[in-house]
Design a protein around this motif. Sequence first.
Motif, short mmCIF file in Angstrom:
data_model
loop_
_atom_site.label_atom_id
_atom_site.label_comp_id
_atom_site.label_asym_id
_atom_site.label_seq_id
_atom_site.Cartn_x
_atom_site.Cartn_y
_atom_site.Cartn_z
N MET A 173 0.82 -1.18 0.00
CA MET A 173 0.00 0.00 0.00
C MET A 173 0.87 1.25 0.00
O MET A 173 0.89 1.99 -0.95
N TYR A 174 1.60 1.51 1.08
CA TYR A 174 2.51 2.65 1.17
C TYR A 174 3.94 2.13 1.10
O TYR A 174 4.27 1.13 1.70
N ARG A 175 4.79 2.86 0.39
CA ARG A 175 6.21 2.50 0.34
C ARG A 175 7.06 3.46 1.15
O ARG A 175 8.11 3.11 1.65
N HIS A 176 6.60 4.70 1.22
CA HIS A 176 7.37 5.73 1.90
C HIS A 176 6.40 6.74 2.51
O HIS A 176 5.54 7.27 1.82
N ILE A 177 6.56 7.02 3.79
CA ILE A 177 5.68 7.94 4.50
C ILE A 177 6.52 9.11 5.01
O ILE A 177 7.56 8.92 5.63
N LEU A 178 6.04 10.33 4.75
CA LEU A 178 6.68 11.54 5.25
C LEU A 178 5.79 12.13 6.33
O LEU A 178 4.60 12.35 6.12
N VAL A 179 6.36 12.39 7.49
CA VAL A 179 5.61 13.02 8.58
C VAL A 179 6.42 14.21 9.08
O VAL A 179 7.63 14.15 9.18
N ARG A 234 5.51 0.70 10.02
CA ARG A 234 5.91 -0.64 10.47
C ARG A 234 4.93 -1.69 9.96
O ARG A 234 5.33 -2.75 9.49
N GLY A 235 3.65 -1.38 10.01
CA GLY A 235 2.63 -2.35 9.63
C GLY A 235 2.63 -2.70 8.15
O GLY A 235 2.24 -3.80 7.78
N VAL A 236 3.07 -1.76 7.32
CA VAL A 236 3.07 -2.03 5.87
C VAL A 236 4.48 -2.11 5.30
O VAL A 236 4.68 -2.09 4.10
N SER A 237 5.48 -2.18 6.19
CA SER A 237 6.90 -2.26 5.81
C SER A 237 7.30 -1.10 4.91
O SER A 237 8.00 -1.29 3.91
#
Length: 53
Positions: free
Chosen positions: A1-7, A27-30
Motif C-alpha cells: 500500500m505505502y512504500r514511503h511515508i513523510l511526517v 511498520r505495519g506495511v513495511s
Amino acid sequence: MYRHILVTSDGTLFSDPALRHAAELARGVSARLTVLHVVPDAHLDLSSGDEPE
C-alpha cells in the motif's frame, strides 16, 4: 500500500501522536518513514556557509 511515508514534526506534544501513528503505519506495511523536523524562525543563508541563528 505505502512504500514511503513523510511526517512533519515541530517537536511539540501535539505532533507526537501523529509521529507515533505514522511509525505504526510504516511498520505495519513495511514502509520507509521520513521525519521532517520543522524549526520555526530559523534563518540560514546557505550561500554564505553561515550557521543557523
